[in-house]
Enzyme design. Structure first.
Site, short mmCIF file in Angstrom:
data_model
loop_
_atom_site.label_atom_id
_atom_site.label_comp_id
_atom_site.label_asym_id
_atom_site.label_seq_id
_atom_site.Cartn_x
_atom_site.Cartn_y
_atom_site.Cartn_z
N GLU A 1 -12.75 47.23 55.06
CA GLU A 1 -12.22 47.52 53.73
C GLU A 1 -11.08 48.53 53.78
O GLU A 1 -10.13 48.45 52.98
CB GLU A 1 -13.36 48.00 52.82
CG GLU A 1 -14.35 46.89 52.55
CD GLU A 1 -15.48 47.30 51.63
OE1 GLU A 1 -15.57 46.75 50.52
OE2 GLU A 1 -16.25 48.21 52.01
N GLU B 1 -22.50 43.91 55.32
CA GLU B 1 -23.35 44.68 54.41
C GLU B 1 -24.61 43.94 53.99
O GLU B 1 -25.67 44.55 53.84
CB GLU B 1 -22.54 45.06 53.14
CG GLU B 1 -21.62 46.26 53.34
CD GLU B 1 -20.26 45.89 53.89
OE1 GLU B 1 -19.35 46.74 53.87
OE2 GLU B 1 -20.09 44.73 54.37
#
Length: 261
Positions: A115, A135
């Protein structure tokens, strides 16, 4: 004429030369995983560089074989989060930077590390790099804007494959999908990114800043309303029992036992 200036904090090294700044994450022993202190150091470095008139472009690089493994799950298990309120990871994944930012990836860029790269304007990656949003395998969701940015530039099926399997993609696949701007040989990402930054930094600072602003406002950035909705959903997941279990299982090196709550 080359002028070089260095500075160092606990987790970040900054080098400035020829209107290009290279910000290097220096926590290789923890795979450059982000805790709050590291994220704060990075935010402070970026704030300083954005304010400086002698910096026109910024490169984000990393020490060690891993660009970043994302959020420090051991710190998360202790109740700590790496995000800066209102600004995101490293102080820029939510709000962006006014100046061009290039991520230089050698090795894995995972979870929040991916990210960080996605929130940059360009990604230069070596052939040995890889990318992933694991995640879901930890009972979490990608909360640093990665899902939002991927969905704006990558085909739907590819986004879903990356986000729902949690599996890595290699540099060539990332380049084919348009995630990676330039590919380079292994070990040369920082150099290649710095050369790209130098080609940008030769141009007029005001023109660079406003050009980036126009592109971000039309196609590149995530609007605040969308991010607010995303943040609400992410907050609920991060507070879940599964999130606690995922972090604990990672720290204890065992398979997590999901409860769906």
């Amino acid at each position: 004429m080359t002028h070089k200036e260095d500075s160092l904090s606990e987790f970040v090294r900054v080098e400035v030369a020829n209107n290009v700044a290279v910000v290097t994450m220096t926590r290789p022993q923890a795979r450059n995983a982000l805790n709050y202190a590291m994220s704060s150091d990075m935010a402070a470095a970026f704030d300083d560089l954005v304010a400086r008139s002698d910096v026109s472009a910024i490169v984000l690089a990393a020490e060690g074989p891993v660009f970043s493994a994302g959020m420090d799950l051991k710190a998360f298990a202790r109740g700590e989060k790496p995000s800066i309120p209102g600004r995101g990871l490293a102080g820029y994944t939510e709000c962006g930077l006014e100046k061009p930012l290039i991520a230089a990836i050698d090795g894995p860029a995972l979870a929040g590390g991916f990210e960080l790269a996605l929130a940059a304007d360009m990604i230069v990656a070596s052939e040995s790099s890889s990318f992933g949003l694991p995640e879901v395998s930890r009972g979490l969701i990608a909360a640093g804007g990665g899902l939002l940015r991927l969905s704006r530039s990558v085909p739907y099926g590819a986004v879903m494959e990356i986000a729902l399997t949690g599996e890595r993609i290699d540099a060539q696949r990332a380049h084919d999908l348009g995630i990676v701007t330039r590919l380079c040989p292994s070990g040369e990402a920082a150099q290649a990114a710095t050369e790209l930054a130098a080609s940008i930094a030769r141009n007029a600072p005001l023109a660079l800043r406003l050009t980036k602003k126009i592109v971000n406002e039309t196609v590149g950035w995530v609007d605040s309303d969308t991010y607010a909705k995303h943040r609400d959903m992410a907050t609920a997941v991060f507070a879940s029992e599964d999130a606690k279990e995922g972090a604990a299982a990672f720290a204890e090196r065992r398979t997590p036992v999901w409860r769906g709550v």
